[in-house]
Write a protein that holds these residues in place. Structure first.
Motif, PDB file in Angstrom:
ATOM      1  N   ILE A 148     -21.718  -1.852 -12.068  1.00 17.32           N
ATOM      2  CA  ILE A 148     -20.664  -2.010 -13.077  1.00 17.32           C
ATOM      3  C   ILE A 148     -19.564  -2.903 -12.511  1.00 17.32           C
ATOM      4  O   ILE A 148     -19.124  -2.723 -11.370  1.00 17.32           O
ATOM      5  N   ILE A 149     -19.129  -3.854 -13.345  1.00 16.86           N
ATOM      6  CA  ILE A 149     -17.966  -4.691 -13.022  1.00 16.86           C
ATOM      7  C   ILE A 149     -16.801  -4.215 -13.891  1.00 16.86           C
ATOM      8  O   ILE A 149     -16.916  -4.162 -15.112  1.00 16.86           O
ATOM      9  N   TYR A 150     -15.675  -3.887 -13.251  1.00 19.48           N
ATOM     10  CA  TYR A 150     -14.486  -3.419 -13.978  1.00 19.48           C
ATOM     11  C   TYR A 150     -13.448  -4.539 -14.038  1.00 19.48           C
ATOM     12  O   TYR A 150     -13.307  -5.324 -13.099  1.00 19.48           O
ATOM     13  N   ASP A 151     -12.679  -4.574 -15.135  1.00 21.58           N
ATOM     14  CA  ASP A 151     -11.712  -5.649 -15.335  1.00 21.58           C
ATOM     15  C   ASP A 151     -10.411  -5.459 -14.571  1.00 21.58           C
ATOM     16  O   ASP A 151      -9.561  -6.349 -14.584  1.00 21.58           O
ATOM     17  N   ASN A 152     -10.204  -4.305 -13.968  1.00 21.89           N
ATOM     18  CA  ASN A 152      -9.059  -4.166 -13.057  1.00 21.89           C
ATOM     19  C   ASN A 152      -9.346  -3.076 -12.026  1.00 21.89           C
ATOM     20  O   ASN A 152     -10.337  -2.344 -12.122  1.00 21.89           O
ATOM     21  N   ASP A 153      -8.469  -2.993 -11.045  1.00 21.06           N
ATOM     22  CA  ASP A 153      -8.667  -2.060  -9.950  1.00 21.06           C
ATOM     23  C   ASP A 153      -8.501  -0.605 -10.379  1.00 21.06           C
ATOM     24  O   ASP A 153      -9.213   0.285  -9.891  1.00 21.06           O
ATOM     25  N   LEU A 196     -17.818  -2.932  -8.732  1.00 21.52           N
ATOM     26  CA  LEU A 196     -17.069  -4.132  -8.353  1.00 21.52           C
ATOM     27  C   LEU A 196     -15.800  -4.207  -9.197  1.00 21.52           C
ATOM     28  O   LEU A 196     -15.860  -4.110 -10.426  1.00 21.52           O
ATOM     29  N   ALA A 197     -14.650  -4.355  -8.535  1.00 22.32           N
ATOM     30  CA  ALA A 197     -13.356  -4.406  -9.236  1.00 22.32           C
ATOM     31  C   ALA A 197     -12.860  -5.841  -9.348  1.00 22.32           C
ATOM     32  O   ALA A 197     -13.135  -6.670  -8.490  1.00 22.32           O
ATOM     33  N   TRP A 198     -12.107  -6.109 -10.434  1.00 17.78           N
ATOM     34  CA  TRP A 198     -11.445  -7.406 -10.582  1.00 17.78           C
ATOM     35  C   TRP A 198     -10.024  -7.288 -10.053  1.00 17.78           C
ATOM     36  O   TRP A 198      -9.391  -6.237 -10.195  1.00 17.78           O
ATOM     37  N   ASP A 199      -9.533  -8.355  -9.437  1.00 19.14           N
ATOM     38  CA  ASP A 199      -8.204  -8.412  -8.840  1.00 19.14           C
ATOM     39  C   ASP A 199      -8.032  -7.347  -7.767  1.00 19.14           C
ATOM     40  O   ASP A 199      -7.576  -6.235  -8.013  1.00 19.14           O
ATOM     41  N   ASP A 200      -8.422  -7.704  -6.588  1.00 17.66           N
ATOM     42  CA  ASP A 200      -8.314  -6.854  -5.411  1.00 17.66           C
ATOM     43  C   ASP A 200      -6.874  -6.364  -5.239  1.00 17.66           C
ATOM     44  O   ASP A 200      -5.929  -7.052  -5.603  1.00 17.66           O
ATOM     45  N   SER A 201      -6.729  -5.172  -4.676  1.00 18.01           N
ATOM     46  CA  SER A 201      -5.407  -4.609  -4.414  1.00 18.01           C
ATOM     47  C   SER A 201      -5.545  -3.576  -3.304  1.00 18.01           C
ATOM     48  O   SER A 201      -6.662  -3.197  -2.930  1.00 18.01           O
ATOM     49  N   ASN A 260     -11.005 -11.155  -5.330  1.00 23.36           N
ATOM     50  CA  ASN A 260      -9.682 -11.241  -4.719  1.00 23.36           C
ATOM     51  C   ASN A 260      -9.001 -12.566  -5.064  1.00 23.36           C
ATOM     52  O   ASN A 260      -9.615 -13.632  -4.952  1.00 23.36           O
ATOM     53  N   ARG A 261      -7.758 -12.494  -5.494  1.00 26.56           N
ATOM     54  CA  ARG A 261      -6.935 -13.695  -5.649  1.00 26.56           C
ATOM     55  C   ARG A 261      -5.505 -13.319  -5.321  1.00 26.56           C
ATOM     56  O   ARG A 261      -5.117 -12.144  -5.381  1.00 26.56           O
ATOM     57  N   ASP A 262      -4.713 -14.304  -4.972  1.00 26.80           N
ATOM     58  CA  ASP A 262      -3.315 -14.076  -4.603  1.00 26.80           C
ATOM     59  C   ASP A 262      -2.484 -13.998  -5.881  1.00 26.80           C
ATOM     60  O   ASP A 262      -2.035 -15.021  -6.406  1.00 26.80           O
ATOM     61  N   VAL A 263      -2.287 -12.785  -6.388  1.00 22.85           N
ATOM     62  CA  VAL A 263      -1.561 -12.595  -7.644  1.00 22.85           C
ATOM     63  C   VAL A 263      -0.085 -12.948  -7.480  1.00 22.85           C
ATOM     64  O   VAL A 263       0.554 -13.475  -8.394  1.00 22.85           O
ATOM     65  N   VAL A 317     -12.018 -14.913  -5.175  1.00 27.75           N
ATOM     66  CA  VAL A 317     -13.063 -14.897  -4.148  1.00 27.75           C
ATOM     67  C   VAL A 317     -13.650 -13.496  -4.058  1.00 27.75           C
ATOM     68  O   VAL A 317     -12.919 -12.505  -4.009  1.00 27.75           O
ATOM     69  N   LEU A 318     -14.970 -13.411  -4.024  1.00 27.35           N
ATOM     70  CA  LEU A 318     -15.652 -12.121  -3.929  1.00 27.35           C
ATOM     71  C   LEU A 318     -15.511 -11.556  -2.519  1.00 27.35           C
ATOM     72  O   LEU A 318     -15.839 -12.216  -1.536  1.00 27.35           O
ATOM     73  N   ILE A 319     -15.023 -10.315  -2.433  1.00 28.63           N
ATOM     74  CA  ILE A 319     -14.907  -9.610  -1.153  1.00 28.63           C
ATOM     75  C   ILE A 319     -15.844  -8.396  -1.187  1.00 28.63           C
ATOM     76  O   ILE A 319     -15.524  -7.370  -1.803  1.00 28.63           O
ATOM     77  N   PRO A 320     -17.032  -8.492  -0.578  1.00 30.31           N
ATOM     78  CA  PRO A 320     -17.950  -7.344  -0.567  1.00 30.31           C
ATOM     79  C   PRO A 320     -17.432  -6.240   0.356  1.00 30.31           C
ATOM     80  O   PRO A 320     -16.978  -6.517   1.476  1.00 30.31           O
ATOM     81  N   ARG A 321     -17.482  -5.018  -0.141  1.00 30.07           N
ATOM     82  CA  ARG A 321     -17.115  -3.863   0.686  1.00 30.07           C
ATOM     83  C   ARG A 321     -18.183  -2.785   0.486  1.00 30.07           C
ATOM     84  O   ARG A 321     -19.308  -3.080   0.113  1.00 30.07           O
ATOM     85  N   GLY A 322     -17.801  -1.556   0.734  1.00 31.83           N
ATOM     86  CA  GLY A 322     -18.798  -0.485   0.747  1.00 31.83           C
ATOM     87  C   GLY A 322     -19.309  -0.018  -0.577  1.00 31.83           C
ATOM     88  O   GLY A 322     -20.259   0.790  -0.632  1.00 31.83           O
ATOM     89  N   SER A 323     -18.729  -0.484  -1.706  1.00 29.82           N
ATOM     90  CA  SER A 323     -19.138   0.046  -3.009  1.00 29.82           C
ATOM     91  C   SER A 323     -20.276  -0.727  -3.645  1.00 29.82           C
ATOM     92  O   SER A 323     -20.717  -0.371  -4.739  1.00 29.82           O
ATOM     93  N   THR A 324     -20.743  -1.802  -3.001  1.00 30.99           N
ATOM     94  CA  THR A 324     -21.880  -2.541  -3.533  1.00 30.99           C
ATOM     95  C   THR A 324     -22.981  -2.616  -2.477  1.00 30.99           C
ATOM     96  O   THR A 324     -22.721  -2.725  -1.284  1.00 30.99           O
ATOM     97  N   ASN A 325     -24.230  -2.558  -2.983  1.00 34.08           N
ATOM     98  CA  ASN A 325     -25.370  -2.573  -2.069  1.00 34.08           C
ATOM     99  C   ASN A 325     -26.595  -3.045  -2.835  1.00 34.08           C
ATOM    100  O   ASN A 325     -26.622  -3.047  -4.074  1.00 34.08           O
TER     101      ASN A 325
END
Length: 335
Positions: free
Chosen positions: A243-248, A272-277, A291-294, A323-331
């Protein structure tokens, strides 16, 4: 402390002191330097209210958000966006007038009042929709405005835009390459211009890959809506594996629902979240994110608006691609 006090100390007329303090002709360089030194020693600062009377400037810009006030403190995106605005306007002694409204009609009415009363020198338009009545309103009023949206929705307004199509395509293809054949997107408000673009790109990427399913659920960006959408998706006969979500905020809520339903993230479900925070980095597992510099986005928008207010030419500007930042929630999908 007033100009009269400085004039008495300097033994000059108030007019001469005013010329010196405002760097206007009419006094010698030596007198100007002496007056400014006296003013500095006495702790004098110019009155913004008086300046606004002579320049017809309010020294303020406006930003309105169409959401309940209680949501602002829970929404990292706008906190970072406002912080970016402040980095540009604060050194220029310009204030930000922030207002929460229920709908576009109310927002237009406030713009009309602000402009008639000289409350702001310009505004930033956010959460723009196609055919947005606010665009027509600021044009009609002659109110300087910069929109954070696409060219189509801006309709001639100076605008700052992000290539959401390319970013969403990259996000969807990342999950597809991990082997996911059933993906879903929990979107924000369907009418928003960036929602339309992202939905289109998501659907196109899924069709290109020949996926079994690609579901989109539109929400209001709140955690509660994100939770409901996740429960609905994961209760289906063939639930998504990503699932891709439109915000954190919605992504964090979705992670909680997965735990509530006994679904292992990321073994059974990738998120996967949109707009890293910071929220995305504090969860367990940490959330993969776009991730983007908001803060930089807010600063760029403020720079464009100040240039416009000061009579300069403003070119439409593209902000940096998320920019896509892969972390532990995707596999990768388990065999």
């Amino acid at each position: 402390m007033t100009i009269a006090d400085i004039a008495q100390q300097a033994g000059l007329s108030k007019g001469a002191v005013s010329y010196a303090l405002n760097n206007k002709p009419g006094v010698s360089a030596d007198t100007r330097e002496r007056v400014q030194a006296i003013a500095s020693g006495m702790g004098w600062h110019p009155s913004l209210a008086a300046q606004s009377l002579t320049t017809s400037r309010s020294n303020a810009i406006g930003l309105m958000l169409q959401r309940p006030a209680r949501m602002l403190g829970n929404e990292p995106f706008y906190m970072e966006f406002i912080a970016g605005i402040e980095t540009i306007i604060a050194p220029n002694d310009i204030a930000l007038v922030l207002h929460m409204v229920e709908n576009s009609e109310r927002e237009v009415a406030i713009y009309e009042r602000w402009w008639a009363q000289g409350r702001v020198d310009g505004v930033l338009l956010v959460d723009v929709v196609l055919g947005d009545p606010r665009v027509e309103a600021v044009n009609r009023l002659g109110l300087p405005a910069v929109a954070i949206t696409t060219r189509e929705a801006a309709r001639g307004l100076p605008h700052l835009w992000t290539d959401d199509r390319a970013a969403m395509t990259a996000a969807a293809r990342y999950l597809i390459r991990l082997g996911h054949k059933r993906i879903a997107r929990v979107s924000g408000l369907a009418a928003l211009d960036h929602s339309v673009v992202r939905n289109s790109a998501f659907t196109a990427a899924a069709a290109e890959a020949g996926l079994d399913s690609a579901t989109i659920i539109s929400t209001d960006f709140s955690g509660e809506a994100g939770s409901r959408a996740t429960r609905d998706l994961m209760s289906a006969a063939a639930p998504p594996t990503a699932i891709i979500y439109d915000n954190d905020i919605m992504a964090v809520a979705g992670l909680s629902v997965a735990a509530e339903m006994g679904i292992d993230v990321p073994r059974e479900l990738s998120l996967l979240a949109w707009d890293d925070s910071p929220l995305c980095r504090l969860t367990h597992p940490a959330l993969s994110a776009m991730n983007r510099d908001v803060s930089e986005l807010g600063g760029q928008a403020a720079e464009m608006l100040l240039t416009l207010i000061n009579g300069g030419h403003v070119e439409d500007r593209e902000s940096a691609l998320p920019v896509l930042i892969p972390r532990g929630s995707t596999n990768a999908v388990s065999p």
